[in-house]
Write a protein that holds these residues in place. Structure first.
Motif: not given
Length: 123
Positions: A20-26
């Motif tokens: 979820e953190q990777w998705k938000e950063r993306g």
């Protein structure tokens, strides 16, 4: 619920949180890239380059580059071409990183759910 199942559920939760953190950063990087493209579009379409106030010049896409005798017009020569190309150039790696992070997160989430579903069916 056994100790092994608790550990598996905890690992699954941690993996989903990280994804979820990777998705938000993306999404954030893709938003920044969209802002960069919006800035370039604004400069190309608005008279006088948008905020700079061009003094009677049309937008970059609509003005003539040369006058009748072949010389570059005052409006075209005074435009911030290096800055626009720099912003466009910088938007490419930002877009690539944003898309890569978003894709990585989506695939990680799908595979994690799939693995959990497969291991639950084995019981």
């Amino acid at each position: 619920m056994g100790d092994a199942e608790m550990r598996k559920a905890e690992l699954h939760r941690k993996l989903l949180n990280r994804a979820e953190q990777w998705k938000e950063r993306g999404i954030g990087l893709l938003f920044v890239a969209a802002l960069m493209w919006g800035y370039v579009a604004w400069q190309l379409l608005m008279p006088g380059g948008g905020f700079s106030g061009g003094g009677g010049c049309d937008g970059l896409l609509f003005e003539k580059q040369t006058s009748g005798d072949g010389t570059v017009t005052r409006c075209f020569a005074g435009r911030p071409w290096p800055r626009l190309l720099g912003v466009l150039g910088l938007s490419v790696p930002v877009s690539i990183m944003g898309a890569a992070l978003y894709t990585k997160a989506s695939v990680t989430m799908l595979l994690s759910h799939h693995a959990m579903a497969l291991t639950e069916d084995r019981r």
